[in-house]
Write an enzyme that holds these catalytic residues in place. Sequence first.
Site, PDB file in Angstrom:
ATOM      1  N   ARG A  68      22.098   4.760  -1.328  1.00 28.72           N
ATOM      2  CA  ARG A  68      23.256   3.858  -1.326  1.00 28.72           C
ATOM      3  C   ARG A  68      24.452   4.484  -0.614  1.00 28.72           C
ATOM      4  NH1 ARG A  68      24.077   2.421  -7.396  1.00 28.72           N
ATOM      5  NH2 ARG A  68      25.621   0.915  -6.684  1.00 28.72           N
TER       6      ARG A  68
ATOM      7  N   LYS B 104      34.958   0.557  -8.623  1.00 26.87           N
ATOM      8  CA  LYS B 104      35.401  -0.785  -8.205  1.00 26.87           C
ATOM      9  C   LYS B 104      35.252  -1.805  -9.328  1.00 26.87           C
ATOM     10  CE  LYS B 104      32.342  -1.259  -4.886  1.00 26.87           C
ATOM     11  NZ  LYS B 104      31.613   0.007  -4.829  1.00 26.87           N
TER      12      LYS B 104
ATOM     13  N   ARG C  32      30.071  -6.122   2.476  1.00 25.84           N
ATOM     14  CA  ARG C  32      29.578  -4.748   2.597  1.00 25.84           C
ATOM     15  C   ARG C  32      29.097  -4.460   4.010  1.00 25.84           C
ATOM     16  NH1 ARG C  32      28.150  -4.312  -3.270  1.00 25.84           N
ATOM     17  NH2 ARG C  32      27.600  -2.174  -3.758  1.00 25.84           N
TER      18      ARG C  32
ATOM     19  N   ARG D 149      21.356   1.771 -14.789  1.00 26.61           N
ATOM     20  CA  ARG D 149      20.812   0.931 -13.717  1.00 26.61           C
ATOM     21  C   ARG D 149      19.819   1.741 -12.887  1.00 26.61           C
ATOM     22  NH1 ARG D 149      26.129  -1.640 -11.002  1.00 26.61           N
ATOM     23  NH2 ARG D 149      24.933  -1.032  -9.178  1.00 26.61           N
TER      24      ARG D 149
ATOM     25  N   ARG E 296      26.803   6.835 -15.370  1.00 31.02           N
ATOM     26  CA  ARG E 296      27.230   5.460 -15.653  1.00 31.02           C
ATOM     27  C   ARG E 296      26.201   4.749 -16.538  1.00 31.02           C
ATOM     28  NH1 ARG E 296      29.094   1.420 -11.011  1.00 31.02           N
ATOM     29  NH2 ARG E 296      27.083   1.905 -10.061  1.00 31.02           N
TER      30      ARG E 296
HETATM   31  P1  AMP Z   1      27.165  -3.323  -7.123  1.00 33.04           P
HETATM   32  O1  AMP Z   1      27.093  -3.857  -8.509  1.00 33.04           O
HETATM   33  O2  AMP Z   1      28.345  -3.850  -6.347  1.00 33.04           O
HETATM   34  O3  AMP Z   1      27.064  -1.828  -7.059  1.00 33.04           O
HETATM   35  O4  AMP Z   1      25.870  -3.881  -6.362  1.00 33.04           O
HETATM   36  C1  AMP Z   1      24.563  -3.533  -6.774  1.00 33.04           C
HETATM   37  C2  AMP Z   1      23.576  -3.793  -5.654  1.00 33.04           C
HETATM   38  O5  AMP Z   1      23.571  -5.195  -5.341  1.00 33.04           O
HETATM   39  C3  AMP Z   1      23.909  -3.096  -4.335  1.00 33.04           C
HETATM   40  O6  AMP Z   1      23.465  -1.754  -4.296  1.00 33.04           O
HETATM   41  C4  AMP Z   1      23.151  -3.987  -3.359  1.00 33.04           C
HETATM   42  O7  AMP Z   1      21.756  -3.728  -3.419  1.00 33.04           O
HETATM   43  C5  AMP Z   1      23.376  -5.380  -3.938  1.00 33.04           C
HETATM   44  N1  AMP Z   1      24.608  -5.971  -3.388  1.00 33.04           N
HETATM   45  C6  AMP Z   1      25.765  -6.224  -4.033  1.00 33.04           C
HETATM   46  N2  AMP Z   1      26.682  -6.738  -3.210  1.00 33.04           N
HETATM   47  C7  AMP Z   1      26.087  -6.805  -1.985  1.00 33.04           C
HETATM   48  C8  AMP Z   1      26.514  -7.207  -0.706  1.00 33.04           C
HETATM   49  N3  AMP Z   1      27.773  -7.636  -0.487  1.00 33.04           N
HETATM   50  N4  AMP Z   1      25.624  -7.136   0.315  1.00 33.04           N
HETATM   51  C9  AMP Z   1      24.372  -6.716   0.126  1.00 33.04           C
HETATM   52  N5  AMP Z   1      23.900  -6.281  -1.049  1.00 33.04           N
HETATM   53  C10 AMP Z   1      24.755  -6.324  -2.101  1.00 33.04           C
END
Ligand code: AMP
Length: 215
Positions: free
Chosen positions: A171, A13, A88, A160, A127
């Site tokens: 996740r 994404k 989410r 990460r 990654r």
């Molecule tokens: P991402 O970079 O989109 O993979 O997000 C990394 C982490 O940030 C996720 O695994 C969640 O812990 C948190 N996070 C990001 N977006 C959201 C969201 N919309 N709702 C809740 N937690 C989020």
Amino acid sequence: MKFLIMGPPGAGKGSQAARIKNHLDITSISTGQMFRDAYKAGDPIGIKAMTYIEDGNLVDDKTTNNIVWQRLTSDEQLENFILDGYPRTVNQAKALDDMLDKLDTKLDGVLNILISEDVLFERMEQRRVCKDCGATYHLTFKPPIKEGVCDVCGGALYQRQDDKHESVKNRLEIYKNKTKPLLDYYDKKGILYNINGMQSFENVHEDIMLVLEDL
Ligand code: AMP
């Protein structure tokens, strides 16, 4: 044009959102990146969020909705944007509908990247992310020119914490239980577009552009 990019963690994404952003000169809003930036800046929201993120858990809806509302109502002109990683949960999707209502606008489409689970594990464990600009790499499919160094800004690359095996498992479970139901939510609204994520990065991008041309 206002749209979301969805898909399980590791579906690409963020990389696709960055590619679309460059192609269309559109604002990309990533809640994950906003949390990481807030953490780096020592902001209390970022520090709180990181306690959830490191374990692969979702940040609570209230904190997440607030950070998005702040962004949507910031000074920057937001006629066109792509939301990456938000919403989410169904609660977040409803909150987003309310926010857009208040701003007298609505979503044009939801892009959903489809991909199998074993490919996801492989991708997330390989990654690497730039600690300075957030650019993402894959050690096999999209390696940096120089090992450990970002092609874009020269920053150091790291894995990460939430891309490590146990965190990835968690996740994916959360994705299935909390985020997947959103696909139904948007399908019923008639704005869901599935994209085959099991092809090269450029082909996924081309399929996305075909959908966007028709929105
Ligand atoms: P991402 O970079 O989109 O993979 O997000 C990394 C982490 O940030 C996720 O695994 C969640 O812990 C948190 N996070 C990001 N977006 C959201 C969201 N919309 N709702 C809740 N937690 C989020």
